[in-house]
Scaffold this motif. Structure first.
Motif, mmCIF file in Angstrom:
data_model
loop_
_atom_site.group_PDB
_atom_site.id
_atom_site.type_symbol
_atom_site.label_atom_id
_atom_site.label_comp_id
_atom_site.label_asym_id
_atom_site.label_seq_id
_atom_site.Cartn_x
_atom_site.Cartn_y
_atom_site.Cartn_z
ATOM 1 N N GLN A 45 -77.619 38.916 -38.501
ATOM 2 C CA GLN A 45 -77.464 38.359 -37.118
ATOM 3 C C GLN A 45 -78.063 39.190 -36.086
ATOM 4 O O GLN A 45 -78.168 38.952 -34.950
ATOM 5 N N ASN A 145 -76.630 24.325 -36.715
ATOM 6 C CA ASN A 145 -76.878 25.963 -37.254
ATOM 7 C C ASN A 145 -76.373 25.900 -38.650
ATOM 8 O O ASN A 145 -75.400 25.754 -38.883
ATOM 9 N N ALA A 148 -74.182 29.254 -39.979
ATOM 10 C CA ALA A 148 -72.905 29.132 -39.534
ATOM 11 C C ALA A 148 -72.125 27.977 -40.591
ATOM 12 O O ALA A 148 -71.215 28.086 -41.046
ATOM 13 N N ALA A 206 -67.525 33.914 -34.086
ATOM 14 C CA ALA A 206 -66.701 32.954 -33.546
ATOM 15 C C ALA A 206 -66.996 31.456 -33.681
ATOM 16 O O ALA A 206 -66.106 30.616 -33.916
ATOM 17 N N GLN A 207 -68.146 31.278 -33.836
ATOM 18 C CA GLN A 207 -68.419 29.667 -34.131
ATOM 19 C C GLN A 207 -68.132 29.408 -35.752
ATOM 20 O O GLN A 207 -67.805 28.189 -35.820
ATOM 21 N N ASP A 210 -64.239 28.821 -35.556
ATOM 22 C CA ASP A 210 -64.159 27.585 -35.041
ATOM 23 C C ASP A 210 -64.561 26.286 -35.779
ATOM 24 O O ASP A 210 -63.658 25.423 -35.825
ATOM 25 N N SER A 211 -65.372 26.515 -36.869
ATOM 26 C CA SER A 211 -65.839 25.447 -37.566
ATOM 27 C C SER A 211 -65.186 25.186 -38.869
ATOM 28 O O SER A 211 -65.383 24.242 -39.599
ATOM 29 N N TYR A 215 -63.094 18.778 -38.089
ATOM 30 C CA TYR A 215 -63.591 18.296 -36.944
ATOM 31 C C TYR A 215 -63.043 17.509 -35.979
ATOM 32 O O TYR A 215 -63.497 17.520 -34.744
ATOM 33 N N ASN A 222 -69.474 19.519 -28.762
ATOM 34 C CA ASN A 222 -69.376 20.849 -28.993
ATOM 35 C C ASN A 222 -70.375 21.208 -30.400
ATOM 36 O O ASN A 222 -69.907 20.329 -31.473
ATOM 37 N N GLU A 223 -71.121 22.087 -30.615
ATOM 38 C CA GLU A 223 -71.939 22.296 -31.730
ATOM 39 C C GLU A 223 -70.887 22.655 -33.066
ATOM 40 O O GLU A 223 -71.117 22.334 -33.989
ATOM 41 N N SER A 224 -69.662 23.445 -32.441
ATOM 42 C CA SER A 224 -68.762 23.736 -33.590
ATOM 43 C C SER A 224 -68.247 22.550 -34.264
ATOM 44 O O SER A 224 -67.911 22.593 -35.527
ATOM 45 N N ILE A 227 -70.768 21.268 -37.051
ATOM 46 C CA ILE A 227 -70.885 22.190 -38.040
ATOM 47 C C ILE A 227 -69.645 22.096 -38.763
ATOM 48 O O ILE A 227 -69.499 21.769 -40.196
#
Length: 288
Positions: A45, A145, A148, A206-207, A210-211, A215, A222-224, A227
């Motif tokens: 990262q 992503n 992730a 964090a992502q 969340d993921s 879902y 949100n992208e999360s 994912i």
């Protein structure tokens, strides 16, 4: 009612209360994330990190280094090349892929102490690895992503062995009888909150934290959420590939709501399913 059955039910109730308290107070025993795995993730990262740094890190653990090189040199990852050094492997495959290989090689079902349930935990770990590989492919197709998605897929069910380990230890401390039915019921009921606890304690991004949530619980924009949808679909694809559930056929995969959220049409899903042989090949490398 049979006296022994009543006693078993009482033991089960006491055990569940103890498990609830352990989760609420954060006392669920979680194994330490292997140091090399955590540092590899951090390096991947870091935009300033180099291939040499990643190679040096992995080389600190000779057993892990050999495992990583075996995977990197497999036909599943480098079909036309013979990699001779970790630095060459990092340069060829990229920091993210090498961190994924290192993390997956460092983690295993053996991190958890689950006497009597080792084969079951190993099978769940195989499914988690298959989920991570499918999640990454699905995320790539949906343009979200991929790193992730891989991590969230790998860790989406990490709470299962943690619950098992905790339940078995609580039963031992309480000297209570424990039926397999009770173990599996508690595992299914509490795996999600414990998964969130493990991923947080391991300091995942964090992502990723969340993921790993369903879902449907996240904001669809949100992208999360996307994912998480890729992970949900990846888990179903893994179940299909491993032939676990009879009702998980190709037609049911095509109709997954998670794929609709990701905006993937039937043609794209068909193309994803064409990767089954490659995904199976990569999974076999991780679990020879």
């Amino acid at each position: 009612m049979d006296k022994d059955l009543a006693a078993t039910q009482t033991d089960s109730e006491i055990l569940e209360e103890s498990l609830q308290q352990a989760i609420f107070e954060g006392f669920v025993e979680v194994p330490m994330l292997p140091e090399v795995a955590g540092q590899a993730l951090s390096l991947a990262q870091d935009p300033e990190a180099s291939a040499a740094q990643m190679a040096t890190l992995i080389e600190r653990d000779q057993s892990l280094a050999g495992h990583v090189m075996r995977i990197a040199n497999s036909v599943a990852y480098t079909p036309l090349a013979n990699l001779v050094s970790l630095q060459q492997a990092v340069a060829r495959l990229g920091m993210n892929v090498m961190s994924e290989i290192a993390l997956t090689a460092a983690l295993s079902a053996k991190l958890f102490n689950t006497p009597g349930y080792e084969d079951y935990v190993e099978f769940n770990w195989q499914h988690a690895m298959a989920t991570s590989l499918w999640s990454k492919e699905i995320a790539k197709a949906a343009n979200v992503n991929t790193e992730a998605a891989f991590l969230a897929g790998l860790l989406h069910s990490i709470g299962r062995p943690a619950v098992l380990q905790t339940v078995l230890e609580l039963a031992r401390q309480q000297d209570s009888s424990l039926m397999p039915e009770t173990v599996y019921r508690l595992e299914n009921k509490y795996c999600q909150p414990v998964t969130e606890l493990v991923v947080t304690r391991w300091g995942m991004p964090a992502q990723v934290r969340d993921s790993i949530k369903p879902y449907e619980q996240l904001d669809a924009g949100n992208e999360s959420a996307k994912i998480a949808a890729a992970v949900h679909a990846g888990s179903r694809f893994a179940t299909y590939m491993l032939d676990i559930a009879a009702d998980d056929d190709k037609e049911s995969l095509m109709e997954l709501e998670a794929l609709e959220l990701l905006g993937l049409d039937d043609r794209q899903v068909e193309k994803l399913l064409d990767n089954e042989a490659l995904i199976q090949q990569r999974l076999n490398v991780f679990m020879p």
